[in-house]
Write a protein that holds these residues in place. Sequence first.
Motif, PDB file in Angstrom:
ATOM      1  N   THR A 187     -28.938 -33.462 -20.966  1.00 31.88           N
ATOM      2  CA  THR A 187     -30.377 -33.196 -20.983  1.00 31.88           C
ATOM      3  C   THR A 187     -30.644 -31.797 -20.428  1.00 31.88           C
ATOM      4  OG1 THR A 187     -30.790 -35.541 -20.629  1.00 31.88           O
ATOM      5  CG2 THR A 187     -32.610 -34.046 -20.180  1.00 31.88           C
ATOM      6  N   THR A 188     -30.041 -31.514 -19.289  1.00 33.99           N
ATOM      7  CA  THR A 188     -30.229 -30.199 -18.661  1.00 33.99           C
ATOM      8  C   THR A 188     -29.354 -29.181 -19.373  1.00 33.99           C
ATOM      9  OG1 THR A 188     -30.600 -31.309 -16.558  1.00 33.99           O
ATOM     10  CG2 THR A 188     -30.125 -28.946 -16.466  1.00 33.99           C
ATOM     11  N   ARG A 189     -29.966 -28.052 -19.736  1.00 36.27           N
ATOM     12  CA  ARG A 189     -29.193 -27.067 -20.500  1.00 36.27           C
ATOM     13  C   ARG A 189     -28.942 -25.783 -19.736  1.00 36.27           C
ATOM     14  NH1 ARG A 189     -32.316 -27.548 -26.219  1.00 36.27           N
ATOM     15  NH2 ARG A 189     -31.190 -29.357 -27.036  1.00 36.27           N
ATOM     16  N   THR A 190     -29.628 -25.630 -18.617  1.00 37.07           N
ATOM     17  CA  THR A 190     -29.475 -24.376 -17.897  1.00 37.07           C
ATOM     18  C   THR A 190     -29.611 -24.616 -16.394  1.00 37.07           C
ATOM     19  OG1 THR A 190     -30.313 -22.131 -17.777  1.00 37.07           O
ATOM     20  CG2 THR A 190     -31.942 -23.832 -18.151  1.00 37.07           C
ATOM     21  N   ARG A 191     -29.428 -23.561 -15.634  1.00 32.57           N
ATOM     22  CA  ARG A 191     -29.549 -23.661 -14.177  1.00 32.57           C
ATOM     23  C   ARG A 191     -31.025 -23.803 -13.814  1.00 32.57           C
ATOM     24  NH1 ARG A 191     -30.995 -19.601 -10.658  1.00 32.57           N
ATOM     25  NH2 ARG A 191     -29.768 -19.343  -8.768  1.00 32.57           N
ATOM     26  N   ILE A 192     -31.315 -24.761 -12.956  1.00 33.14           N
ATOM     27  CA  ILE A 192     -32.710 -24.991 -12.569  1.00 33.14           C
ATOM     28  C   ILE A 192     -32.806 -25.054 -11.051  1.00 33.14           C
ATOM     29  CG2 ILE A 192     -34.595 -26.694 -12.622  1.00 33.14           C
ATOM     30  CD1 ILE A 192     -33.631 -27.422 -15.411  1.00 33.14           C
ATOM     31  N   THR A 193     -33.724 -24.284 -10.499  1.00 34.35           N
ATOM     32  CA  THR A 193     -33.839 -24.335  -9.046  1.00 34.35           C
ATOM     33  C   THR A 193     -35.042 -25.164  -8.624  1.00 34.35           C
ATOM     34  OG1 THR A 193     -35.165 -22.329  -9.030  1.00 34.35           O
ATOM     35  CG2 THR A 193     -32.803 -22.056  -8.667  1.00 34.35           C
ATOM     36  N   GLY A 194     -34.909 -25.747  -7.464  1.00 40.30           N
ATOM     37  CA  GLY A 194     -36.006 -26.469  -6.843  1.00 40.30           C
ATOM     38  C   GLY A 194     -35.927 -26.192  -5.358  1.00 40.30           C
ATOM     39  N   THR A 253     -27.672 -28.205 -12.366  1.00 42.20           N
ATOM     40  CA  THR A 253     -26.817 -27.589 -13.390  1.00 42.20           C
ATOM     41  C   THR A 253     -26.647 -28.518 -14.590  1.00 42.20           C
ATOM     42  OG1 THR A 253     -24.831 -28.571 -12.404  1.00 42.20           O
ATOM     43  CG2 THR A 253     -25.479 -26.384 -11.616  1.00 42.20           C
ATOM     44  N   PRO A 254     -26.258 -27.945 -15.738  1.00 43.12           N
ATOM     45  CA  PRO A 254     -25.917 -28.809 -16.870  1.00 43.12           C
ATOM     46  C   PRO A 254     -24.674 -29.634 -16.504  1.00 43.12           C
ATOM     47  CG  PRO A 254     -26.188 -26.527 -17.582  1.00 43.12           C
ATOM     48  CD  PRO A 254     -26.156 -26.514 -16.091  1.00 43.12           C
ATOM     49  N   GLY A 255     -24.602 -30.860 -16.995  1.00 49.94           N
ATOM     50  CA  GLY A 255     -23.436 -31.694 -16.726  1.00 49.94           C
ATOM     51  C   GLY A 255     -22.172 -31.022 -17.240  1.00 49.94           C
ATOM     52  N   ILE A 256     -21.095 -31.152 -16.484  1.00 45.21           N
ATOM     53  CA  ILE A 256     -19.842 -30.525 -16.903  1.00 45.21           C
ATOM     54  C   ILE A 256     -19.215 -31.360 -18.017  1.00 45.21           C
ATOM     55  CG2 ILE A 256     -17.503 -29.950 -16.124  1.00 45.21           C
ATOM     56  CD1 ILE A 256     -18.873 -29.208 -13.419  1.00 45.21           C
ATOM     57  N   ARG A 292     -21.077 -23.643 -24.632  1.00 45.98           N
ATOM     58  CA  ARG A 292     -20.370 -22.670 -23.783  1.00 45.98           C
ATOM     59  C   ARG A 292     -21.309 -22.035 -22.767  1.00 45.98           C
ATOM     60  NH1 ARG A 292     -17.370 -21.076 -28.439  1.00 45.98           N
ATOM     61  NH2 ARG A 292     -18.679 -19.237 -28.731  1.00 45.98           N
ATOM     62  N   LEU A 293     -22.547 -21.739 -23.215  1.00 43.02           N
ATOM     63  CA  LEU A 293     -23.533 -21.177 -22.276  1.00 43.02           C
ATOM     64  C   LEU A 293     -23.878 -22.185 -21.180  1.00 43.02           C
ATOM     65  CD1 LEU A 293     -26.070 -19.222 -24.500  1.00 43.02           C
ATOM     66  CD2 LEU A 293     -24.634 -18.299 -22.690  1.00 43.02           C
ATOM     67  N   MET A 294     -23.969 -23.475 -21.577  1.00 40.07           N
ATOM     68  CA  MET A 294     -24.278 -24.522 -20.595  1.00 40.07           C
ATOM     69  C   MET A 294     -23.160 -24.609 -19.558  1.00 40.07           C
ATOM     70  SD  MET A 294     -25.819 -27.361 -23.216  1.00 40.07           S
ATOM     71  CE  MET A 294     -25.773 -28.774 -22.117  1.00 40.07           C
ATOM     72  N   ALA A 295     -21.919 -24.576 -20.030  1.00 40.76           N
ATOM     73  CA  ALA A 295     -20.773 -24.668 -19.119  1.00 40.76           C
ATOM     74  C   ALA A 295     -20.746 -23.464 -18.175  1.00 40.76           C
ATOM     75  CB  ALA A 295     -19.478 -24.756 -19.914  1.00 40.76           C
ATOM     76  N   LYS A 296     -21.064 -22.306 -18.741  1.00 40.66           N
ATOM     77  CA  LYS A 296     -21.052 -21.094 -17.925  1.00 40.66           C
ATOM     78  C   LYS A 296     -22.156 -21.157 -16.860  1.00 40.66           C
ATOM     79  CE  LYS A 296     -19.386 -17.344 -20.293  1.00 40.66           C
ATOM     80  NZ  LYS A 296     -19.630 -16.292 -21.290  1.00 40.66           N
ATOM     81  N   ALA A 297     -23.313 -21.700 -17.258  1.00 44.54           N
ATOM     82  CA  ALA A 297     -24.419 -21.814 -16.298  1.00 44.54           C
ATOM     83  C   ALA A 297     -24.010 -22.713 -15.129  1.00 44.54           C
ATOM     84  CB  ALA A 297     -25.665 -22.365 -16.986  1.00 44.54           C
ATOM     85  N   ALA A 298     -23.290 -23.789 -15.433  1.00 42.99           N
ATOM     86  CA  ALA A 298     -22.845 -24.709 -14.378  1.00 42.99           C
ATOM     87  C   ALA A 298     -21.842 -24.011 -13.460  1.00 42.99           C
ATOM     88  CB  ALA A 298     -22.228 -25.960 -14.991  1.00 42.99           C
ATOM     89  N   PHE A 316     -34.502 -18.065 -27.224  1.00 42.20           N
ATOM     90  CA  PHE A 316     -34.982 -19.320 -26.637  1.00 42.20           C
ATOM     91  C   PHE A 316     -34.751 -19.377 -25.129  1.00 42.20           C
ATOM     92  CE2 PHE A 316     -34.014 -21.541 -30.930  1.00 42.20           C
ATOM     93  CZ  PHE A 316     -35.085 -20.870 -31.499  1.00 42.20           C
ATOM     94  N   GLY A 317     -34.248 -18.305 -24.575  1.00 35.36           N
ATOM     95  CA  GLY A 317     -34.156 -18.221 -23.118  1.00 35.36           C
ATOM     96  C   GLY A 317     -32.828 -18.649 -22.526  1.00 35.36           C
ATOM     97  N   PHE A 318     -31.807 -18.810 -23.356  1.00 38.29           N
ATOM     98  CA  PHE A 318     -30.511 -19.181 -22.794  1.00 38.29           C
ATOM     99  C   PHE A 318     -29.768 -17.936 -22.313  1.00 38.29           C
ATOM    100  CE2 PHE A 318     -31.513 -22.725 -25.541  1.00 38.29           C
ATOM    101  CZ  PHE A 318     -31.329 -23.769 -24.658  1.00 38.29           C
ATOM    102  N   LEU A 319     -30.368 -17.343 -21.299  1.00 34.50           N
ATOM    103  CA  LEU A 319     -29.743 -16.156 -20.727  1.00 34.50           C
ATOM    104  C   LEU A 319     -29.098 -16.571 -19.427  1.00 34.50           C
ATOM    105  CD1 LEU A 319     -32.745 -13.730 -21.105  1.00 34.50           C
ATOM    106  CD2 LEU A 319     -30.649 -13.708 -22.443  1.00 34.50           C
ATOM    107  N   LEU A 320     -28.003 -15.955 -19.100  1.00 35.34           N
ATOM    108  CA  LEU A 320     -27.433 -16.209 -17.787  1.00 35.34           C
ATOM    109  C   LEU A 320     -28.160 -15.290 -16.813  1.00 35.34           C
ATOM    110  CD1 LEU A 320     -23.722 -16.688 -18.675  1.00 35.34           C
ATOM    111  CD2 LEU A 320     -25.360 -18.401 -17.972  1.00 35.34           C
TER     112      LEU A 320
END
Length: 303
Positions: free
Chosen positions: A42-49, A63-66, A75-81, A297-301
């Motif tokens: 569900t989570t695709r990118t790094r999210i702060t709270g 983080t996105p699930g590993i 690959r972007l999701m994995a890198k974000a994690a 779409f905002g998938f930037l690291l």
Amino acid sequence: MTPPSFKSGFVALVGRANVGKSTLLNRLVGEKVAIVSPRPQTTRTRITGIKHLPAAQIVFVDTPGIHQISDPLGRLMAKAAERALEDVDVVCLIAEATGRPDRIDDELLERLRPFRVPVYCCVNKVDLVSPKSRLLPLIQAYRDARCRFSEIIPISATTGANCDRLLELIVTALPERPPYFPADYLTDQPETFFVAETVREKIFHLTRQEIPYACAVRVQELTERRRPECLYIRASIFVEHASQKGIIIGKGGGMLKRIGAMAREDLQRFFGIKVYLELRAEVRRNWRADEKALKEFGFLLTS
Ligand SMILES: Nc1nc2c(ncn2[C@@H]2O[C@H](COP(=O)(O)OP(=O)(O)OP(=O)(O)O)[C@@H](O)[C@H]2O)c(=O)[nH]1
Ligand SMILES: [Mg+2]
């Protein structure tokens, strides 16, 4: 003035998909900052709270699930994690209480081994296990694992069980440092991101099979209007094929309406103001494999 003994720092929430990382983020922060669904990825990118306490500020990084998905989005999701783990003060590995003790995730634990910061093992979803003594073999398995955990703590992100204890432990481990963010900051993501995620959450809840994975949401406009006072939002749901567009729109526009109505309700509650949400569906062929679309779409690291 910040007292000299004030503590602050970054805490990464990592783990396999669907274990409850985002639910835990929302629980610990005390506000819904991340979307949640019963499906993995569900989570695709790094999210702060950001959690503000009288003597501490904790910046949680969800983080996105590993997982192993090798298309460009995966690959972007994995890198974000992975990146989220850099320069944090504490790592929380989230695992599931319903997991089998003989099947603990050695590969993931191996990856956490090099970390010199405290690593907590949060055994989540304990509300699903009864009697609680059934947890003991799993906890023992984590104790015997190759990664040295500073603490193994059974929790439930849904009921909140033991979550205050986890917060206390985290604060203990943080360095003395002034806060990173002003006291009213809940996250460092822009409002447009939050809106897009809310729409995506409704798609995860209302559609099936590959549809939620084929969707990306982009907010084109978000303006505050006076007379009558409201928030006007225009957003697009991008899908990969024309057939998916048909499903998102639904019979007589019914699906798009339901997505919009559910999202609007959440957004009104969050912003505390009337929200007009205009949604449209668009096809962007194979966007998950299209670097240009991913960037758009905002998938930037970001870090
Ligand atoms: N029973 C129970 N369910 C939980 C708990 N925490 C999370 N869940 C459920 O587990 C599912 C996944 O939760 P998420 O928070 O989206 O999980 P995640 O780890 O962020 O998942 P990804 O973003 O896909 O990696 C949802 O259906 C949650 O309601 C818990 O403590 N108890
Ligand atoms: Mg998540």
